[in-house]
Design an enzyme around this catalytic site. Structure first.
Site, PDB file in Angstrom:
ATOM      1  N   ARG A 159      -6.753  -7.866   1.178  1.00  0.00           N
ATOM      2  CA  ARG A 159      -6.173  -6.539   0.948  1.00  0.00           C
ATOM      3  C   ARG A 159      -5.786  -6.490  -0.523  1.00  0.00           C
ATOM      4  O   ARG A 159      -4.876  -7.190  -0.963  1.00  0.00           O
ATOM      5  CB  ARG A 159      -4.953  -6.333   1.853  1.00  0.00           C
ATOM      6  CG  ARG A 159      -4.316  -4.944   1.763  1.00  0.00           C
ATOM      7  CD  ARG A 159      -3.160  -4.839   2.746  1.00  0.00           C
ATOM      8  NE  ARG A 159      -2.446  -3.582   2.643  1.00  0.00           N
ATOM      9  CZ  ARG A 159      -2.707  -2.485   3.348  1.00  0.00           C
ATOM     10  NH1 ARG A 159      -3.695  -2.498   4.233  1.00  0.00           N
ATOM     11  NH2 ARG A 159      -1.995  -1.389   3.204  1.00  0.00           N
ATOM     12  N   HIS A 181     -11.112   1.763   3.226  1.00  0.00           N
ATOM     13  CA  HIS A 181     -10.257   1.121   4.234  1.00  0.00           C
ATOM     14  C   HIS A 181     -11.018   1.114   5.576  1.00  0.00           C
ATOM     15  O   HIS A 181     -10.641   1.797   6.519  1.00  0.00           O
ATOM     16  CB  HIS A 181      -8.935   1.878   4.366  1.00  0.00           C
ATOM     17  CG  HIS A 181      -7.855   1.136   5.074  1.00  0.00           C
ATOM     18  ND1 HIS A 181      -8.022  -0.138   5.583  1.00  0.00           N
ATOM     19  CD2 HIS A 181      -6.579   1.497   5.391  1.00  0.00           C
ATOM     20  CE1 HIS A 181      -6.891  -0.527   6.156  1.00  0.00           C
ATOM     21  NE2 HIS A 181      -6.004   0.447   6.052  1.00  0.00           N
ATOM     22  N   ASP A 216      -3.282  11.684   5.231  1.00  0.00           N
ATOM     23  CA  ASP A 216      -2.676  10.472   4.681  1.00  0.00           C
ATOM     24  C   ASP A 216      -1.618  10.921   3.688  1.00  0.00           C
ATOM     25  O   ASP A 216      -1.532  12.115   3.340  1.00  0.00           O
ATOM     26  CB  ASP A 216      -3.762   9.621   3.994  1.00  0.00           C
ATOM     27  CG  ASP A 216      -3.284   8.213   3.631  1.00  0.00           C
ATOM     28  OD1 ASP A 216      -2.175   7.828   4.046  1.00  0.00           O
ATOM     29  OD2 ASP A 216      -4.025   7.504   2.922  1.00  0.00           O
ATOM     30  N   CYS A 232      -3.010   7.198   9.383  1.00  0.00           N
ATOM     31  CA  CYS A 232      -3.106   5.741   9.281  1.00  0.00           C
ATOM     32  C   CYS A 232      -1.744   5.073   9.143  1.00  0.00           C
ATOM     33  O   CYS A 232      -1.633   3.853   9.343  1.00  0.00           O
ATOM     34  CB  CYS A 232      -4.021   5.338   8.131  1.00  0.00           C
ATOM     35  SG  CYS A 232      -3.452   5.894   6.504  1.00  0.00           S
TER      36      CYS A 232
END
Length: 306
Positions: A105, A132, A220, A260
């Site tokens: 990540r 992602h 998001d 998310c």
């Protein structure tokens, strides 16, 4: 099996991705029925390299390896020579000698690609500034669980053309659904990613028009990690792009809402949207565990019957 990496959704075929979604649902159902009895990866180790912090990513990957009988190592920049300037390729070659799979990540997608190019074990993109894909596995899994096949359906992305948006574009290509992207001028996704999707993706400016007859709406935060200094400007630019219950009312009656997480209530969503029954974000978050289990299993063992 040759080493496979998962850096974007385009690294797997459409057939492989459909397999992963169904396999994830099976793994989830078996876990709920029997508990974590399925342990196909005894003594296998995953290195988890975190240059960006996370709750869902760390907990889901670490739990996945524990359930599978394996082990996960958490490595922050302070814990590795990467934080002291060791070349990416050197770190990749060293870890390839010691672990079975690596999850990263990080910020730079190009850095991730350089790592994967030097790695002889599978590498999973757990978020970069550009993509992602693991989140999209969980999102499509949730959509499929609740509404069946997503082929030919319509999803709406409201917000910044960021890494999540890029992965939604790739998902529209790979899972064969239509995607409407609704963003202010100047916040479009990358042009090359958009063009590659062809007529599966359209850009709109008015959220009220974008959500009409949509099967799914998602968004998001307006300012992602590393963009905090732009918060005030982005709040002004995204005025009118908040997803509310009233906006969802313009979509199909059985439309779902995804996010998310973490969410900023009162900014990109209304204060109460996550309490609406159309918001299935907790199931979506939990599905990170199951989708990533299916992914890890596939990268290390290939397809599994059952």
């Amino acid at each position: 099996m040759a080493t496979r990496h998962f850096l974007t959704l385009l690294d797997l075929s459409q057939d492989e991705l459909h397999y992963l979604i169904q396999r994830a649902i099976t793994i989830k159902n078996e876990l709920k029925a029997q508990g974590p009895r399925y342990t196909p990866l005894p003594n296998r180790t995953m290195a988890m390299i975190f240059e960006k912090s996370s709750t869902r990513t760390r907990v889901s990957f670490e739990t996945a390896m524990a359930h599978f009988g394996g082990h996960a190592l958490f490595l922050s920049p302070r814990d590795t020579q990467l934080g002291r300037g060791e070349p990416i390729g050197d770190t990749a070659r060293v870890l390839s000698e010691m672990v079975d799979i690596v999850m990263i990540r990080t910020f730079s997608h190009q850095g991730l690609e350089a790592y994967a190019a030097a790695s002889s074990v599978p590498v999973i993109n757990a978020l970069t500034d550009d993509y992602h894909p693991c989140q999209l596995l969980a999102d499509v899994m949730t959509w499929t669980e609740l509404r069946g096949s997503v082929k030919g359906k319509t999803a709406v992305w409201i917000g910044d053309g960021n890494n999540m948006c890029h992965s939604w574009i790739n998902a529209a290509r790979q899972f064969d659904f239509q995607l409407r992207i609704c963003c202010p001028a100047g916040y479009e996704p990358r042009q090359d990613i958009l063009e590659a999707a062809g007529d599966r993706v359209t850009i709109l400016r008015d959220p009220n028009d974008a959500v009409v007859d949509a099967d799914l709406v998602t968004t998001d935060v307006w300012a992602s990690m590393g963009q905090e200094e732009e918060q005030a400007k982005r709040e002004a630019d995204f005025a009118g792009f908040q997803v509310t219950e009233a906006l969802l009312d313009r979509a199909r009656a059985d439309a779902l809402f995804l996010h998310c997480l973490p969410a900023h209530r009162g900014e990109e969503i209304s204060e109460t949207l996550l309490d609406d029954p159309r918001a299935v974000v907790w199931q979506e978050a939990g599905n990170r565990l199951h989708a990533q289990k299916a992914l890890i299993e596939f990268l290390l063992l290939g397809r599994v019957d059952g």
